[in-house]
Write a protein that holds these residues in place. Structure first.
Motif, PDB file in Angstrom:
ATOM      1  N   LEU A 146      21.265-147.977  62.808  1.00  0.00           N
ATOM      2  CA  LEU A 146      20.980-146.757  63.571  1.00  0.00           C
ATOM      3  C   LEU A 146      19.611-146.843  64.245  1.00  0.00           C
ATOM      4  O   LEU A 146      19.465-146.489  65.425  1.00  0.00           O
ATOM      5  CB  LEU A 146      21.041-145.538  62.643  1.00  0.00           C
ATOM      6  CG  LEU A 146      20.772-144.167  63.295  1.00  0.00           C
ATOM      7  CD1 LEU A 146      21.803-143.906  64.386  1.00  0.00           C
ATOM      8  CD2 LEU A 146      20.797-143.067  62.250  1.00  0.00           C
ATOM      9  N   ILE A 147      18.616-147.334  63.514  1.00  0.00           N
ATOM     10  CA  ILE A 147      17.278-147.475  64.092  1.00  0.00           C
ATOM     11  C   ILE A 147      17.303-148.459  65.258  1.00  0.00           C
ATOM     12  O   ILE A 147      16.684-148.231  66.314  1.00  0.00           O
ATOM     13  CB  ILE A 147      16.278-147.937  63.017  1.00  0.00           C
ATOM     14  CG1 ILE A 147      16.060-146.822  61.986  1.00  0.00           C
ATOM     15  CG2 ILE A 147      14.942-148.335  63.642  1.00  0.00           C
ATOM     16  CD1 ILE A 147      15.221-147.237  60.802  1.00  0.00           C
ATOM     17  N   ALA A 148      18.036-149.572  65.074  1.00  0.00           N
ATOM     18  CA  ALA A 148      18.124-150.567  66.143  1.00  0.00           C
ATOM     19  C   ALA A 148      18.802-149.987  67.386  1.00  0.00           C
ATOM     20  O   ALA A 148      18.366-150.240  68.522  1.00  0.00           O
ATOM     21  CB  ALA A 148      18.898-151.790  65.639  1.00  0.00           C
ATOM     22  N   MET A 149      19.850-149.187  67.195  1.00  0.00           N
ATOM     23  CA  MET A 149      20.560-148.582  68.329  1.00  0.00           C
ATOM     24  C   MET A 149      19.670-147.588  69.066  1.00  0.00           C
ATOM     25  O   MET A 149      19.611-147.583  70.306  1.00  0.00           O
ATOM     26  CB  MET A 149      21.834-147.897  67.841  1.00  0.00           C
ATOM     27  CG  MET A 149      22.894-148.846  67.318  1.00  0.00           C
ATOM     28  SD  MET A 149      24.326-148.000  66.610  1.00  0.00           S
ATOM     29  CE  MET A 149      24.919-147.102  68.033  1.00  0.00           C
ATOM     30  N   VAL A 150      18.960-146.743  68.301  1.00  0.00           N
ATOM     31  CA  VAL A 150      18.059-145.775  68.930  1.00  0.00           C
ATOM     32  C   VAL A 150      16.953-146.496  69.679  1.00  0.00           C
ATOM     33  O   VAL A 150      16.594-146.119  70.813  1.00  0.00           O
ATOM     34  CB  VAL A 150      17.469-144.828  67.861  1.00  0.00           C
ATOM     35  CG1 VAL A 150      16.371-143.946  68.463  1.00  0.00           C
ATOM     36  CG2 VAL A 150      18.562-143.969  67.254  1.00  0.00           C
ATOM     37  N   GLY A 151      16.414-147.563  69.073  1.00  0.00           N
ATOM     38  CA  GLY A 151      15.366-148.328  69.736  1.00  0.00           C
ATOM     39  C   GLY A 151      15.852-148.955  71.029  1.00  0.00           C
ATOM     40  O   GLY A 151      15.143-148.962  72.042  1.00  0.00           O
ATOM     41  N   ALA A 152      17.087-149.486  71.013  1.00  0.00           N
ATOM     42  CA  ALA A 152      17.646-150.105  72.212  1.00  0.00           C
ATOM     43  C   ALA A 152      17.830-149.073  73.330  1.00  0.00           C
ATOM     44  O   ALA A 152      17.564-149.351  74.511  1.00  0.00           O
ATOM     45  CB  ALA A 152      18.979-150.775  71.880  1.00  0.00           C
ATOM     46  N   VAL A 153      18.291-147.866  72.962  1.00  0.00           N
ATOM     47  CA  VAL A 153      18.469-146.807  73.966  1.00  0.00           C
ATOM     48  C   VAL A 153      17.128-146.427  74.585  1.00  0.00           C
ATOM     49  O   VAL A 153      16.998-146.294  75.814  1.00  0.00           O
ATOM     50  CB  VAL A 153      19.145-145.576  73.330  1.00  0.00           C
ATOM     51  CG1 VAL A 153      19.132-144.402  74.295  1.00  0.00           C
ATOM     52  CG2 VAL A 153      20.581-145.905  72.926  1.00  0.00           C
ATOM     53  N   ILE A 176      21.297-148.529  53.428  1.00  0.00           N
ATOM     54  CA  ILE A 176      20.168-149.267  54.017  1.00  0.00           C
ATOM     55  C   ILE A 176      20.595-149.979  55.287  1.00  0.00           C
ATOM     56  O   ILE A 176      19.913-149.922  56.318  1.00  0.00           O
ATOM     57  CB  ILE A 176      19.600-150.271  52.991  1.00  0.00           C
ATOM     58  CG1 ILE A 176      18.949-149.515  51.822  1.00  0.00           C
ATOM     59  CG2 ILE A 176      18.580-151.195  53.648  1.00  0.00           C
ATOM     60  CD1 ILE A 176      18.484-150.416  50.707  1.00  0.00           C
ATOM     61  N   ILE A 177      21.745-150.664  55.228  1.00  0.00           N
ATOM     62  CA  ILE A 177      22.240-151.378  56.411  1.00  0.00           C
ATOM     63  C   ILE A 177      22.559-150.407  57.533  1.00  0.00           C
ATOM     64  O   ILE A 177      22.221-150.636  58.699  1.00  0.00           O
ATOM     65  CB  ILE A 177      23.484-152.207  56.031  1.00  0.00           C
ATOM     66  CG1 ILE A 177      23.104-153.316  55.044  1.00  0.00           C
ATOM     67  CG2 ILE A 177      24.117-152.812  57.291  1.00  0.00           C
ATOM     68  CD1 ILE A 177      24.288-154.068  54.489  1.00  0.00           C
ATOM     69  N   PRO A 182      20.167-155.505  40.948  1.00  0.00           N
ATOM     70  CA  PRO A 182      20.629-155.498  42.349  1.00  0.00           C
ATOM     71  C   PRO A 182      21.078-154.108  42.808  1.00  0.00           C
ATOM     72  O   PRO A 182      21.451-153.277  41.997  1.00  0.00           O
ATOM     73  CB  PRO A 182      21.814-156.485  42.328  1.00  0.00           C
ATOM     74  CG  PRO A 182      21.642-157.278  41.083  1.00  0.00           C
ATOM     75  CD  PRO A 182      20.999-156.371  40.092  1.00  0.00           C
ATOM     76  N   LEU A 183      21.037-153.939  44.108  1.00  0.00           N
ATOM     77  CA  LEU A 183      21.401-152.661  44.695  1.00  0.00           C
ATOM     78  C   LEU A 183      22.896-152.391  44.516  1.00  0.00           C
ATOM     79  O   LEU A 183      23.710-153.310  44.568  1.00  0.00           O
ATOM     80  CB  LEU A 183      21.058-152.642  46.186  1.00  0.00           C
ATOM     81  CG  LEU A 183      19.585-152.833  46.558  1.00  0.00           C
ATOM     82  CD1 LEU A 183      19.445-152.895  48.064  1.00  0.00           C
ATOM     83  CD2 LEU A 183      18.731-151.721  45.988  1.00  0.00           C
ATOM     84  N   SER A 184      23.217-151.123  44.325  1.00  0.00           N
ATOM     85  CA  SER A 184      24.626-150.751  44.295  1.00  0.00           C
ATOM     86  C   SER A 184      25.200-150.850  45.701  1.00  0.00           C
ATOM     87  O   SER A 184      24.458-150.874  46.689  1.00  0.00           O
ATOM     88  CB  SER A 184      24.782-149.318  43.768  1.00  0.00           C
ATOM     89  OG  SER A 184      24.172-148.399  44.664  1.00  0.00           O
ATOM     90  N   ARG A 185      26.523-150.910  45.812  1.00  0.00           N
ATOM     91  CA  ARG A 185      27.149-151.050  47.125  1.00  0.00           C
ATOM     92  C   ARG A 185      26.823-149.862  48.031  1.00  0.00           C
ATOM     93  O   ARG A 185      26.538-150.034  49.217  1.00  0.00           O
ATOM     94  CB  ARG A 185      28.661-151.181  46.965  1.00  0.00           C
ATOM     95  CG  ARG A 185      29.413-151.293  48.289  1.00  0.00           C
ATOM     96  CD  ARG A 185      30.891-151.543  48.088  1.00  0.00           C
ATOM     97  NE  ARG A 185      31.139-152.797  47.410  1.00  0.00           N
ATOM     98  CZ  ARG A 185      32.360-153.240  47.102  1.00  0.00           C
ATOM     99  NH1 ARG A 185      33.426-152.516  47.433  1.00  0.00           N
ATOM    100  NH2 ARG A 185      32.514-154.409  46.492  1.00  0.00           N
ATOM    101  N   SER A 186      26.833-148.647  47.461  1.00  0.00           N
ATOM    102  CA  SER A 186      26.553-147.463  48.278  1.00  0.00           C
ATOM    103  C   SER A 186      25.122-147.488  48.812  1.00  0.00           C
ATOM    104  O   SER A 186      24.875-147.156  49.976  1.00  0.00           O
ATOM    105  CB  SER A 186      26.785-146.198  47.456  1.00  0.00           C
ATOM    106  OG  SER A 186      25.923-146.163  46.328  1.00  0.00           O
ATOM    107  N   THR A 187      24.168-147.907  47.980  1.00  0.00           N
ATOM    108  CA  THR A 187      22.772-147.982  48.428  1.00  0.00           C
ATOM    109  C   THR A 187      22.611-149.032  49.506  1.00  0.00           C
ATOM    110  O   THR A 187      21.917-148.825  50.511  1.00  0.00           O
ATOM    111  CB  THR A 187      21.853-148.304  47.238  1.00  0.00           C
ATOM    112  OG1 THR A 187      22.004-147.306  46.233  1.00  0.00           O
ATOM    113  CG2 THR A 187      20.393-148.352  47.684  1.00  0.00           C
ATOM    114  N   ALA A 188      23.249-150.194  49.326  1.00  0.00           N
ATOM    115  CA  ALA A 188      23.161-151.257  50.322  1.00  0.00           C
ATOM    116  C   ALA A 188      23.757-150.813  51.657  1.00  0.00           C
ATOM    117  O   ALA A 188      23.201-151.105  52.725  1.00  0.00           O
ATOM    118  CB  ALA A 188      23.879-152.510  49.807  1.00  0.00           C
ATOM    119  N   VAL A 189      24.882-150.098  51.596  1.00  0.00           N
ATOM    120  CA  VAL A 189      25.516-149.602  52.826  1.00  0.00           C
ATOM    121  C   VAL A 189      24.593-148.622  53.538  1.00  0.00           C
ATOM    122  O   VAL A 189      24.462-148.645  54.772  1.00  0.00           O
ATOM    123  CB  VAL A 189      26.869-148.940  52.491  1.00  0.00           C
ATOM    124  CG1 VAL A 189      27.408-148.188  53.706  1.00  0.00           C
ATOM    125  CG2 VAL A 189      27.874-149.989  52.038  1.00  0.00           C
TER     126      VAL A 189
END
Length: 226
Positions: A166-173, A160-161, A151-158
């Motif tokens: 960020l991608i979703a916010m840029v896309g919405a703008v 990715i999320i 499983p992914l480490s906590r830092s890696t998961a953070v």
């Protein structure tokens, strides 16, 4: 379990695990249920005998392999084709020694009776169960893969999320600047079609990047060769 198993394999790579072994693994009662499907890991597979007068076991590659396989209620597992090629017994009947058998995962399968009609709720439940089964199977492949940290480490998961947000916010703008959000809100078919295609493409890319059974077995073989 740490017990050796001697079993016969047919030309298609099918091997039947004795009922006593399945009982030791705790699989007998589980396999009697139609809504459970275990995945097992077969470790330290070696060729003991080949039912072919032209092949001598001494001439085969001196290798041990491991593979993943579903096991059915008859105790039948399948030795992956790549493993059989490495062992030099593809399309051959042979006797194998399996050094260890481990239960990797027990997957819940979607089960339903025959109905005269299917409702939207039935389709939703079926899709949810299918996705859950797919996720559980991928979880096994990711855990077994030799070159993927899971499983992914906590830092890696953070990370990715955070990247996804960020991608979703840029896309919405960007969508709001050209009026696409307003058209989506009013149900514009062109905008919705483009959005669905983009989302489907993104999901497809992610799914194709995850390892399947063949890729996982290949990584196990490479690890055995080392």
């Amino acid at each position: 379990m740490g017990e050796q198993v001697i079993a016969n394999m047919n030309e298609r790579g099918s091997v039947t695990i004795d009922s006593e072994i399945r009982e030791v693994l705790g699989l007998r009662e589980i396999l009697d249920r139609n809504d459970k499907k275990p995945i097992v890991r077969l470790c330290d597979i070696q060729v003991v005998k080949v039912e072919d007068d032209e092949i001598d076991v001494k001439d085969l590659p001196d290798k041990t392999c491991q593979t993943l396989s579903w096991i059915n209620n008859c105790g039948t597992v399948r030795i992956d084709e790549k493993v059989r090629e490495v062992l030099g017994i593809n399309s051959k009947r042979a006797m194998l020694r399996i050094g260890d058998i481990e239960v990797e995962k027990i997957v819940d399968e979607a089960t339903s009776g025959v109905r005269s009609s299917i409702t939207g709720a039935d389709i939703g439940v079926f899709c949810a169960r299918t996705v859950a089964t797919w996720g559980q199977t991928k979880d096994v492949y990711l855990r077994a893969h030799r070159y993927i940290k899971y499983p992914l480490s906590r830092s890696t998961a953070v990370k990715i999320i955070g990247t996804a947000i960020l991608i979703a916010m840029v896309g919405a703008v960007l969508l709001s600047q050209n009026g696409a959000l307003e058209r989506l809100a009013t149900g514009d078919r062109t905008e919705w079609t483009g959005l669905i295609i983009a989302l489907a493409f993104g999901v497809t890319v992610i799914l194709r990047s995850l390892p399947d059974r063949k890729e996982t077995v290949r990584s196990l073989l490479e690890n055995s060769a080392e």
